[in-house]
Write an enzyme that holds these catalytic residues in place. Structure first.
Site, short mmCIF file in Angstrom:
data_model
loop_
_atom_site.label_atom_id
_atom_site.label_comp_id
_atom_site.label_asym_id
_atom_site.label_seq_id
_atom_site.Cartn_x
_atom_site.Cartn_y
_atom_site.Cartn_z
N ASN A 85 38.64 -43.35 25.95
CA ASN A 85 38.69 -42.53 27.17
C ASN A 85 39.69 -41.37 26.97
O ASN A 85 40.34 -41.30 25.93
CB ASN A 85 39.10 -43.45 28.33
CG ASN A 85 40.55 -43.84 28.22
OD1 ASN A 85 41.07 -44.03 27.13
ND2 ASN A 85 41.23 -43.94 29.33
N PRO A 86 39.86 -40.49 27.97
CA PRO A 86 40.68 -39.28 27.75
C PRO A 86 42.13 -39.49 27.33
O PRO A 86 42.67 -38.67 26.60
CB PRO A 86 40.60 -38.57 29.10
CG PRO A 86 39.28 -38.97 29.64
CD PRO A 86 39.12 -40.41 29.24
N CYS A 87 42.77 -40.51 27.80
CA CYS A 87 44.19 -40.63 27.39
C CYS A 87 44.39 -41.63 26.26
O CYS A 87 45.54 -41.92 25.87
CB CYS A 87 45.04 -40.98 28.60
SG CYS A 87 44.89 -39.72 29.89
N GLU A 143 43.83 -44.93 25.86
CA GLU A 143 44.19 -46.34 26.00
C GLU A 143 42.98 -47.27 26.07
O GLU A 143 43.16 -48.49 26.07
CB GLU A 143 45.08 -46.54 27.24
CG GLU A 143 44.40 -46.39 28.60
CD GLU A 143 44.31 -44.94 29.08
OE1 GLU A 143 44.49 -44.04 28.24
OE2 GLU A 143 44.02 -44.73 30.27
N PRO A 198 48.45 -44.57 31.22
CA PRO A 198 49.60 -43.68 31.40
C PRO A 198 50.18 -43.73 32.82
O PRO A 198 51.34 -43.44 33.01
CB PRO A 198 49.03 -42.29 31.12
CG PRO A 198 47.57 -42.42 30.94
CD PRO A 198 47.21 -43.87 30.87
P1 ADP Z 1 46.11 -42.49 37.42
O1 ADP Z 1 47.60 -42.68 37.41
O2 ADP Z 1 45.71 -41.28 38.21
O3 ADP Z 1 45.33 -43.69 37.87
P2 ADP Z 1 46.28 -42.39 34.50
O4 ADP Z 1 47.23 -41.30 34.22
O5 ADP Z 1 46.75 -43.80 34.36
O6 ADP Z 1 45.61 -42.17 35.94
O7 ADP Z 1 45.03 -42.19 33.54
C1 ADP Z 1 44.10 -43.25 33.35
C2 ADP Z 1 42.77 -42.70 32.97
O8 ADP Z 1 42.20 -42.03 34.09
C3 ADP Z 1 42.77 -41.64 31.89
O9 ADP Z 1 42.82 -42.16 30.60
C4 ADP Z 1 41.46 -40.97 32.17
O10 ADP Z 1 40.37 -41.73 31.68
C5 ADP Z 1 41.45 -40.93 33.67
N1 ADP Z 1 42.06 -39.68 34.18
C6 ADP Z 1 43.38 -39.43 34.35
N2 ADP Z 1 43.59 -38.18 34.84
C7 ADP Z 1 42.37 -37.63 34.97
C8 ADP Z 1 41.89 -36.35 35.41
N3 ADP Z 1 42.73 -35.39 35.80
N4 ADP Z 1 40.56 -36.13 35.41
C9 ADP Z 1 39.72 -37.10 35.02
N5 ADP Z 1 40.11 -38.31 34.59
C10 ADP Z 1 41.40 -38.59 34.56
#
Ligand code: ADP
Length: 565
Positions: free
Chosen positions: A267-269, A271, A414
């Site tokens: 996924n994008p980050c 993990e 994250p």
């Molecule tokens: P949150 O704290 O908003 O729940 P995280 O920072 O833990 O999000 O990120 C978890 C996952 O959520 C990321 O790996 C990604 O898949 C998705 N994500 C986070 N930010 C975004 C964003 N701005 N747009 C789309 N997906 C996001």
């Protein structure tokens, strides 16, 4: 409810429901009630007591001890309420696939989710295209189209928009990929990572070459020195933070359902490794709420892990999926990712410096406990609801393995915005600074860390002068008159050596089914050799991926650093 000012601002801006005129129509309390109601409603299908679980979920959420990923909070109860944060879509070597996936990614982005893609199957630049008699433009050119589409779509969406772009290290276009983000305007909506193989790492170790393979013909089209490619990766990462690395063979060795395919992307980050069309719902426990010096309130944590696992499993059934293929995959494997946040805060409350063997040991103990209790909860759910439908042929389908409801149960996210809502430190990251402007959802906040304030008052070293200095510098290092124990306890991300960051990541990874989100923060003075050492040590330590960010480097993408500015 005890919400911080920052939490209220974030909730109002993006999370609370609005009417058609855009007026906020619920309180944070009602928001958590809505989330608990929507998720607990799924209990009925399994003969669960809906009111009981609605109450338990509401209590847990309202206490800020556990939060699911942002899309669940934003979208629960909406007509098309999409609740998962993480997706991976396939990009095959055809126009059909490239643009079908772009459309599907647009639907996911609109729903608040983020998508990862591997572009490794696309034929390289200048390869022949039979249907047109022309030549191919290569993976990077298609990534640029995805990036532009993201720019346009995100303007109407709830979030900034985030993609992961992966290319295998043996793709013939690898050097173009590694260099593309050196130009800060390129691929700003992407985090990029190189999928490095064990063969590459071995070639790097022995100073050898490795083959480049055309994914269309499967033919070797050349070879290149591993050291040359690694040096390019390091040079780019030093100046921009991209690319990160994912250790793709290691990730695939931990694939719970190998018969369904192999991982090409996260996924994008980073993990959450996922198969094509797979999704995952994440959730995070706020460990700072379980401090019971000298340790943790294990009994309370154990209870809440079980409730959180049930909540996340229910969320899969409550979800409205953007595509039937995704619904089939997610309901087939039922992956959930329970993780932790507030780790740095917990350590401070226990008086343990981040970079300390006792903290690494506590990390192992804590995550092992979370993983064991999460699996036990998943086994408990399986007894009533059945194992995940793709169980047969999975790694759990063997003597002595647990009969689980979920193909994975643990991930460390994250928590870029969740940590602001819960008013705790992000994920397992150390404090970035004792005072900083936090940038969340394009809004800026100035903060002095409240645990630091408490500790300075209790330790008798509080003074207006010291606070002014801390506000300016963000750290205690080099300020005279501060007790040495406090200086060590409040070491910030840039003062923690690479080894400390990676040891913590490795400690959590050891007991996490999926992967661990972690950025190794480096001071501005760090050299390319420091980046190289970080990437090599990450491989050695057994983590699944690594990301660096050198303070002051050009930022193409903000996403990895959403809470730091
Ligand atoms: P949150 O704290 O908003 O729940 P995280 O920072 O833990 O999000 O990120 C978890 C996952 O959520 C990321 O790996 C990604 O898949 C998705 N994500 C986070 N930010 C975004 C964003 N701005 N747009 C789309 N997906 C996001």
């Amino acid at each position: 409810m005890e919400l911080s000012q920052n939490a209220l601002k974030v909730l109002e801006a993006r999370y609370l429901l609005r009417d058609e005129e855009g007026r906020v129509i619920e309180t944070p309390e009602q928001m958590f009630a809505r989330l608990a109601r929507v998720v607990a409603a799924t209990e009925a299908a399994y003969g669960g007591e809906v009111p009981l679980w609605e109450r338990r979920f509401h209590e847990l959420l309202g206490s800020l001890k556990f939060l699911p990923n942002s899309p669940a909070i934003m979208n629960a109860g909406k007509a098309e309420g999409q609740l998962a944060a993480c997706f991976v879509l396939p990009v095959e070597d055809s126009m059909q696939s490239i643009f079908d996936t772009l459309k599907n990614a647009a639907l996911i982005l609109q729903s608040g989710g983020g998508t990862g893609f591997s572009f490794s199957q696309l034929r390289p630049k200048a390869d022949p295209v039979r249907s047109t008699g022309g030549i191919a433009s290569g993976p990077v050119s298609f990534m640029k189209i995805y990036n532009t589409a993201t720019d346009v779509i995100k303007q109407g969406g709830a979030r900034r928009g985030a993609n992961m772009g992966i290319l295998r290290v043996d793709h013939p276009d690898i050097l173009e990929f590694i260099r593309v983000k050196r130009d800060a305007v390129e691929l700003a909506n992407f985090n990029i990572s190189v999928a490095v193989t064990d063969a590459f790492m071995e070639a790097l170790r022995t100073g050898g070459d490795y083959p480049l393979v055309n994914p269309r013909s499967h033919k070797t089209v050349g070879s290149i020195a591993a050291a040359e490619v690694f040096a390019e990766i390091v040079a780019s990462a030093w100046s921009t933070g991209d690319p990160g690395l994912i250790f793709i063979d290691r990730i695939n060795r931990a694939n719970p359902t190998p018969l369904l395919g192999s991982f090409e992307s996260t996924n994008p980050c980073g993990e959450q490794p996922l198969l094509p069309y797979e999704a995952c719902v994440l959730g995070s426990l706020n460990l700072s709420r379980y401090a019971l010096p000298p340790g943790l309130d294990w009994a309370a944590l154990g209870r809440d892990v079980a409730t959180a696992v049930r909540f996340l499993d229910d969320t899969i059934d409550a979800n409205h999926y953007p595509l039937p293929a995704i619904e089939a995959m997610h309901k087939g494997n039922r992956k959930i990712g329970l993780g932790v946040m507030g780790w740095a805060d917990l350590l401070i409350l226990l008086g343990l410096p981040y970079n300390d063997p006792r903290s690494f040991a506590l990390a192992r103990q804590t995550m092992r406990f979370v993983r064991d209790r999460a699996r036990a909860a998943s086994v408990g759910l399986a007894e009533k609801r059945g194992v995940f439908p793709n169980f047969i042929g999975s790694i759990y389908d063997a003597e002595g393995m647990p009969r689980v409801r979920n193909a994975t149960t643990t991930t460390i996210a994250p928590t870029g915005t969740l940590a602001t809502i819960a008013d705790c430190s992000s994920g397992i990251e150390p404090l970035f600074s004792l005072a900083y402007q936090r940038r969340v959802l394009e809004m800026e906040f100035t903060e002095i860390n409240r645990h630091f304030l408490d500790s300075a008052r209790k330790g008798g070293f509080y003074s207006e002068r010291l606070m002014a200095q801390v506000l300016r510098r963000g750290t205690l290092a080099g300020i005279p008159g501060v007790p040495p124990d406090a200086v060590r306890l409040f070491q910030t991300a840039l003062e923690i050596p690479v080894e400390g960051h990676l040891e913590m990541q490795a400690a959590f990874q050891e007991y996490t089914d999926n992967a661990v989100s972690k950025t190794v923060n480096l001071p501005e003075s760090a050299t390319e050799a420091d980046v190289a050492r970080t990437y090599l040590l990450a491989y050695e330590k057994g983590v699944k991926g690594v990301t660096v960010f050198r303070y002051g480097a050009k930022k193409g993408t903000l996403l990895r650093f959403e809470d730091i500015d």
